[in-house]
Design a protein around this motif. Structure first.
Motif: not given
Length: 434
Positions: A17-25, A27-32, A281-293
């Protein structure tokens, strides 16, 4: 350290929640946040990385996403929308609210090529909105609102990137999901067309000059190659000639042939721009996929889906009650979260409960995608409203005043689809996919 290990999941959610509120995408927020959890809980990071790699790069279905993105970008860059607009104008321009009707019909046609509401709004949507607002023919807010609303049909009518995501996490058939979206998409277009017709008569919207029917064969021939794309896509899947992932490759190749050879509007420079846009666009989607997995790996290890299942079981819900509850939850989440996050992170929590209650997962997938599309035009997030503002300069406040009627129509249709599963399941059953 014992405190951190015992409360790793709560700390992970707080950090997310903190990272997302801070403005990080997201996908990266989920990974971190997930890596933080693994460190605090003493879990094997290497095993989590292996799950991510297998999920993203070892799944044949995931390959369809960049291919559909590539096809949509080619169609936008190849000016195919101009021919589709002319065809739609000849077909429904003479109906009350002509340009608004053209807007809706063109969105349906273009959705058979893109699979993305954003591509629809950014491509053909920009052109038709400019046509509607020129010389004050339609109020700016109405033009923007109907463009954003008609764009939501993109991921409901096949192909659909959100449905590919759903197939990825639910192990349902992509082909069945695609066919399941056909009737809901057509119903949406018909209902919106009737609503615009009524509004046009009440508000005195203009009717376009009728294009002579004798010119229609030429207009149709100019648009026919583009109109063939969804027919090839659905026909190939329906007859079993190719899988949905192979259909994505075919659609991308066909779009390329169309723009380069049939219409001759895509040069080398424009093609390189398309490739760059697709890669980004694919890079953004892939980061989201990686974070989600990796995030889903964490919630699986923590047995969160089992806890959710036990909670619903304790409530003693039946299938209809669960569907209503999920609809309310997804409508609320759609106001604040993007589609990929809801689909990839939240949806897996509810799949075991839905399956246990006998809810058809194909029906559930189409209903949830339809639900999340409503979120794209729902304030305060309403990403499509902000895209229209960026492209056409229409203030969001003006569109919000006009969009409520369309939101009511979408929610009413969502309820119909929820309570009448056959509207979703009839076509996949007829095709032998269920």
């Amino acid at each position: 350290m014992e405190f951190f290990a015992d409360n790793a999941l709560l700390l992970m959610i707080g950090l997310l929640v903190m990272i997302t509120v801070a403005g990080l995408p997201m996908g990266l927020a989920m990974i971190v946040s997930s890596v933080f959890y693994l460190l605090m809980a003493g879990r094997d990071i290497g095993l989590a990385a292996e799950n991510v790699l297998n999920g993203v790069f070892g799944n044949f279905v995931a390959l369809a996403v960049p291919l559909f993105i590539f096809a949509a970008n080619i169609m936008n860059a190849g000016k195919v929308s101009d021919r589709l607009l002319t065809f739609a104008l000849a077909l429904v321009g003479r109906v009350p609210g002509g340009l608004a009707q053209v807007n809706i019909l063109t969105s349906l046609i273009f959705s058979g090529m893109s699979g993305s509401a954003i591509s629809d709004a950014a491509g053909v949507g920009k052109v038709i909105t400019d046509m509607m607002t020129k010389d004050g023919r339609y109020p700016r807010g109405f033009a923007g609102a109907i463009t954003a609303t008609s764009a939501v049909v993109g991921p409901i009518f096949p192909p659909s990137i959100p449905m590919v995501f759903y197939a990825l996490i639910s192990s349902t058939s992509v082909g069945a999901l695609f066919l399941g979206g056909v009737i809901p998409a057509v119903l949406l277009v018909v209902v919106l067309g009737i609503a615009v017709m009524v509004m046009a008569r009440l508000r005195g919207f203009p009717v376009e000059a009728a294009i002579p029917w004798r010119t229609f064969p030429l207009v149709f021939l100019r648009a026919a190659p583009a109109l063939m794309m969804p027919a090839i896509l659905l026909g190939g899947i329906y007859t079993g000639v190719f899988t949905p992932t192979e259909a994505a490759a075919v659609s991308a190749f066909y779009a390329l042939l169309l723009s380069v050879f049939a219409y001759r509007v895509l040069g080398l420079r424009a093609f390189l721009d398309v490739v760059r846009a697709t890669v980004r666009t694919t890079a953004v989607v892939t980061i989201v996929l990686c974070g989600a997995f990796i995030f889903n790996y964490v919630i699986t290890v923590e047995r969160v889906p089992a806890s959710v299942f036990a909670f619903f079981e304790s409530m003693d819900l039946n299938a209809i009650q669960l569907l209503i509850l999920l609809n309310l939850l997804y409508l609320a989440m759609g106001c604040f979260l993007d589609v990929s996050t809801i689909m990839l992170v939240v949806t897996p929590l509810f799949l075991p409960s839905a399956a246990a209650l006998g809810i058809d997962l194909t029906h559930l997938g189409v209903v949830l995608v339809f639900n999340m599309m409503i979120g794209l035009i729902t304030p305060p997030y309403g990403i499509l409203l902000f895209i229209i503002k960026a492209l056409n300069g229409i203030p969001v406040s003006e569109m919000i005043r006009e969009v409520w009627v369309f939101l009511a129509i979408l929610i009413a249709l969502l309820l119909v689809l929820t309570f009448v599963p056959d509207l979703v399941l009839w076509l996949p059953r007829a095709a032998g996919m269920l």
